[in-house]
Motif scaffolding. Sequence first.
Motif, PDB file in Angstrom:
ATOM      1  N   ARG A 160       0.837  -1.207   0.000  1.00  0.00           N
ATOM      2  CA  ARG A 160       0.000   0.000   0.000  1.00  0.00           C
ATOM      3  C   ARG A 160       0.865   1.249   0.000  1.00  0.00           C
ATOM      4  O   ARG A 160       0.637   2.184  -0.747  1.00  0.00           O
ATOM      5  N   TYR A 161       1.850   1.222   0.862  1.00  0.00           N
ATOM      6  CA  TYR A 161       2.697   2.389   1.017  1.00  0.00           C
ATOM      7  C   TYR A 161       3.430   2.697  -0.279  1.00  0.00           C
ATOM      8  O   TYR A 161       3.476   3.856  -0.720  1.00  0.00           O
ATOM      9  N   LEU A 162       3.928   1.634  -0.904  1.00  0.00           N
ATOM     10  CA  LEU A 162       4.636   1.839  -2.167  1.00  0.00           C
ATOM     11  C   LEU A 162       3.701   2.415  -3.215  1.00  0.00           C
ATOM     12  O   LEU A 162       4.035   3.352  -3.938  1.00  0.00           O
ATOM     13  N   ALA A 163       2.500   1.842  -3.262  1.00  0.00           N
ATOM     14  CA  ALA A 163       1.532   2.313  -4.247  1.00  0.00           C
ATOM     15  C   ALA A 163       1.234   3.795  -4.018  1.00  0.00           C
ATOM     16  O   ALA A 163       1.198   4.603  -4.945  1.00  0.00           O
ATOM     17  N   LEU A 164       1.047   4.128  -2.739  1.00  0.00           N
ATOM     18  CA  LEU A 164       0.732   5.512  -2.413  1.00  0.00           C
ATOM     19  C   LEU A 164       1.885   6.444  -2.772  1.00  0.00           C
ATOM     20  O   LEU A 164       1.693   7.500  -3.381  1.00  0.00           O
ATOM     21  N   SER A 165       3.086   6.048  -2.391  1.00  0.00           N
ATOM     22  CA  SER A 165       4.209   6.956  -2.604  1.00  0.00           C
ATOM     23  C   SER A 165       4.478   7.149  -4.088  1.00  0.00           C
ATOM     24  O   SER A 165       5.025   8.171  -4.494  1.00  0.00           O
ATOM     25  N   LYS A 166       4.088   6.170  -4.895  1.00  0.00           N
ATOM     26  CA  LYS A 166       4.249   6.373  -6.332  1.00  0.00           C
ATOM     27  C   LYS A 166       3.138   7.236  -6.887  1.00  0.00           C
ATOM     28  O   LYS A 166       3.333   8.059  -7.770  1.00  0.00           O
ATOM     29  N   ALA A 167       1.931   7.021  -6.330  1.00  0.00           N
ATOM     30  CA  ALA A 167       0.761   7.669  -6.916  1.00  0.00           C
ATOM     31  C   ALA A 167       0.777   9.171  -6.707  1.00  0.00           C
ATOM     32  O   ALA A 167       0.401   9.935  -7.578  1.00  0.00           O
ATOM     33  N   GLN A 168       1.242   9.633  -5.587  1.00  0.00           N
ATOM     34  CA  GLN A 168       1.085  11.054  -5.278  1.00  0.00           C
ATOM     35  C   GLN A 168       2.111  11.478  -4.262  1.00  0.00           C
ATOM     36  O   GLN A 168       2.618  10.670  -3.514  1.00  0.00           O
ATOM     37  N   PRO A 169       2.455  12.766  -4.241  1.00  0.00           N
ATOM     38  CA  PRO A 169       3.331  13.231  -3.169  1.00  0.00           C
ATOM     39  C   PRO A 169       2.583  13.104  -1.860  1.00  0.00           C
ATOM     40  O   PRO A 169       1.473  13.613  -1.734  1.00  0.00           O
ATOM     41  N   PRO A 170       3.142  12.404  -0.897  1.00  0.00           N
ATOM     42  CA  PRO A 170       2.363  12.070   0.286  1.00  0.00           C
ATOM     43  C   PRO A 170       2.069  13.253   1.185  1.00  0.00           C
ATOM     44  O   PRO A 170       1.089  13.241   1.889  1.00  0.00           O
ATOM     45  N   THR A 171       2.876  14.296   1.146  1.00  0.00           N
ATOM     46  CA  THR A 171       2.573  15.411   2.050  1.00  0.00           C
ATOM     47  C   THR A 171       2.498  16.692   1.246  1.00  0.00           C
ATOM     48  O   THR A 171       2.930  16.773   0.094  1.00  0.00           O
ATOM     49  N   THR A 172       1.970  17.685   1.844  1.00  0.00           N
ATOM     50  CA  THR A 172       1.881  18.976   1.176  1.00  0.00           C
ATOM     51  C   THR A 172       3.260  19.552   0.933  1.00  0.00           C
ATOM     52  O   THR A 172       3.505  20.213  -0.065  1.00  0.00           O
ATOM     53  N   LEU A 173       4.165  19.244   1.861  1.00  0.00           N
ATOM     54  CA  LEU A 173       5.524  19.745   1.703  1.00  0.00           C
ATOM     55  C   LEU A 173       6.114  19.203   0.403  1.00  0.00           C
ATOM     56  O   LEU A 173       6.657  19.940  -0.419  1.00  0.00           O
ATOM     57  N   ASP A 174       5.959  17.885   0.245  1.00  0.00           N
ATOM     58  CA  ASP A 174       6.473  17.274  -0.974  1.00  0.00           C
ATOM     59  C   ASP A 174       5.777  17.852  -2.205  1.00  0.00           C
ATOM     60  O   ASP A 174       6.383  18.035  -3.254  1.00  0.00           O
ATOM     61  N   ALA A 175       4.487  18.115  -2.029  1.00  0.00           N
ATOM     62  CA  ALA A 175       3.753  18.684  -3.154  1.00  0.00           C
ATOM     63  C   ALA A 175       4.371  20.030  -3.538  1.00  0.00           C
ATOM     64  O   ALA A 175       4.570  20.334  -4.714  1.00  0.00           O
ATOM     65  N   ALA A 176       4.680  20.802  -2.506  1.00  0.00           N
ATOM     66  CA  ALA A 176       5.292  22.110  -2.761  1.00  0.00           C
ATOM     67  C   ALA A 176       6.638  21.944  -3.455  1.00  0.00           C
ATOM     68  O   ALA A 176       6.943  22.644  -4.423  1.00  0.00           O
TER      69      ALA A 176
END
Lengths: 747, 288
Positions: free
Chosen positions: A403-419
């Motif tokens: 799950r974690y791998l899928a999530l980390s690939k699918a999207q930046p997990p935090t807003t910081l990463d998004a920024a």
Amino acid sequence: MNSGLSIASETLSQLESARALALSDAAYYNQIVPGVLPIIGAGSNAIIELRRWGADFLAETFASPTLGLEDKQKLSLLVLETLRENLETVNDLGVVKSVVQAAASIYPLVFRHTILNPNDAQNWQIMAAIKSNILRRMDSAPPGVRICCIKFVQRVIQVETPGLIADPRRPEQNEISLALVPRDHPLIPPPNLEAEASGLLDRLLSILHEDTSDALLITATLNSLGTLIRARPAIANKILSAIFNFNPLKLANSPMTSRSKVMMKSIERTTRALLMNILKRNPESPATPRIQQYLERIHRMRLDVFDESNRKRSAPVEPTDGLDQSKRQRLGANVPADAISGPQVPSGPVSVAQLFTLTEEEGAKNFDVQAIPVEIVVKIIVPLLMTVDKTKMDSAINIIRSRYLALSKAQPPTTLDAAVAATRQQAIDEDEEYEPDFEPTEDAEQIVNKLDNAPPEGLLPERVPDAPLAPFKLPQAPPLSEQEIEDYGGGTVRRVFGVMSALDDPTSRAKAPKPGFNRLAASNYDRDAWVILISRLATRAATGLGDPMEKVDSEYKTLGRRGTFSVGNTIRDALYMYIMQDWRKRIDVATSWLSEEWYNDRIQLEAARAEAEDTNSDSNDLPTPTLHYHKWVLKLLDAILPYLESNDKIMIRFLSEIPDVDGDILQRVKRIAEDPERVGLTVNILHYLILFRPPVRDLCIDALEDLWRNYDGTKTATSKLLKKWRPEVLEQHQETPNGSFEEVKVQ
Amino acid sequence: MAADPRLAHARQQQQKLTATPPPPPPPISAQPDSTKMGLDSTNDERPQSDIVAKDGFKLKFCTVCASNQNRSMEAHLRLALSSLPVISFGTGTLVRLPGPSIHQPNVYSFNSTTYRAIHAELSSQNAALYNQNGLLPMLARNLNIKSYPERFQDWIPGKPRLDHSTDKGAPGTESGVVDVIITCEERCFDAVLDDLLNKGGKLNRPVHVFNVDIRDNHEEALVGGRAILDLALRLNECAAQEREIHGSEGWEGAGRSRAGFDERVPDILGEWQERWPNLPAMWTLAWF
């Protein structure tokens, strides 16, 4: 033919009874062996059955642990010719096998005989002929004979390599080896033999490395090497290296038949048994880590080769006893391990709770774990983890991981990463050449291939250019913070005291003769020495380092204390704590520490005075050194006094031994008398000081008087002393018209 | 053709009886015949020649388990009944037998406590319990085979065993050496190899050491005993064949049947393992 056979069988049964005799008492071998030689031996033209019997009998004779070395050595010369003849003329597996075995047993014996009889060339030549015959067979004979040749070669190597001389005075006790051969022996010059042994060893070890899959030869070789490794340290390393280069699972490349599997397992196990035996016999050997490494490697390889199902024995297809309830295989009890699946993680942002939720049950999902107090969690977590089914746990971990791998690939997990991602995107827009690819574009395999092709890193250039090397300066470490200084300093001090507790064993303070005055402090490593060391560390080591600042501090107390850490004070604190942990026993520590403090204070004052005289300045203006003695005496007294009992002698001793007693201290002593039960103690202390410390006698008498005057209930005890030391006080009092209540009572 | 060499004797007899060659006997399938499968999933069809000819060549055997009570003794009995020379040992430090509970085993020393003494002690302790769990019947069997459990590590190979002449399977083992050691557990196999390495191979005599993994209970010991007998008979037959071939052709013969005993051991074991897939085996050639 029939009659010939019957004669032979008659002879055989006679021979058997002779053998039985020898088995019952080894002494008979000395007669029986010469007796049977004409029947079985050279030129007898015996039939094959007799030859076999004879060869077996000789092998048995020279292997027998019941027959002594000297007897065997004598007999060995008699049978040499028979052995050679059998070896050269008889073409029978059984005969040859036994003859080679016998030869292996005899070789050391003939060798020993030749050492002692350097002129007996004849016997040695027969032995040499036997040896070369056997060596010729080593590569071509049928495997059954070859294994015996291997063992023979091992014996030859063992004999022709120097062994350890256990006791040079008793040569008959020593193991037969090259070490017994004189350097100038005419028949067996040691250098030649050593060279031969080395060549034979190479030949023996080559069996492990030839591309032979013959488990028979390999295990026979491995099992014969153990003795060499143990008894001949000179060649042990060479043998071990050969074993380390040996791959017991070589057969894994061939098709896996039931035979090859068993053989592979067998070779691997034999290798392991040999190395384990070496480890067990000499666990301290320098080869130990390499052996362990090798064992681990073949263990992993074996796991790879045989998968789990092959290694574990499967359950019987049918229960062995179908009627026995307890023996029946329990079916259906095993819940499949992959039963856990849990709800799908919703798309879009996911909370940590959602990520880790594996249950569908609403109640469990909404349970707030924080409601359980931490202590209880700590208590239950370990037993809980121990009872968790490993397969379930593993599969649960795997689900979360995927799950974690899928999530980390699918999207930046935090807003910081998004920024971060957003800015990176911007950067790309701004600068075309910018490459945000942090991940290597090649896949792992390509990189590995590339690295394989690259020149090996370890290779140095042919010649290092002699360009001068710039001096290397270690960069300065970042300054420690106050907190760190305090932590590390405190830690150091604790370690210093750790030594003390190790030395604190009362038995270590044996009744050594007192060294008297003429001694050096801290010269013998015991607790007293350590106490002196520590107290000097506290008192003198840091002296002068922090003093000027301390003075400033004392002038501007409001500024707050800068640099709260001082080595001296930390050690003093620790010493104080150390003494107070068991003050009755450690009062001598206190005494010697305080003496050091007092001495140090004196030195400081002295130094300050000298400085003042040097500078000729006004003495008032000078910085006064910080004095510690007074402060720590009082602190210790304050701490100890509450625990004093009415008949404690310790305080008397303490106050008589510390270097300086003043009014403040006596003030404390007087306060003991506030407790009516301990009045006697106070008086005793003062009495002792009056008697044995003349410098403070007046001070003490003052204190006594004060007691008499101001402390209720001390009159009786003090008046006796006062009568002796200061009777005028009592007289004055008697003159006053209204005597105290106490006085009246006494009368 | 995968002929079962165990049946060689039978075939030879058959050929002697019939002067004119009859239609060849049906080839014996290597696949287990499901109609004749035993409970242990192996073909229960026994070779007819379970008992080795009296005056023929015989390999000498040694069976080893942990306590020299159950598995090694079952196999000892089997081999002895087939008139093979056999001795047996345990590799443990002490003889351990189940006691009233799992934490109270009955412990005896090797080489001195007789089976008879153990039997007497246990039957006085709790005859019902030890009858029920099979210990007393086992000990009764053992005391008829030999007198006391022996420890492998205390054995001096090559020391004559004339004092054991009344043991079952003793004829042929007088000289105190064997050709084949069969252990019943990997732990024992390791212990045997370790001990042989410690003894240093002073006799220069090769010995084939086998391990047949058998669980330590009465039922499995029975199955294991049969399997070990099967292996022993195959080995013995093969070794006897080696003695039959002699003369010049013995050396140059190329065929597999011409090969000597030692080199055929891996084949025999591989074949045996296919027949007894539930008893994982290992083997090595060690030295006395």
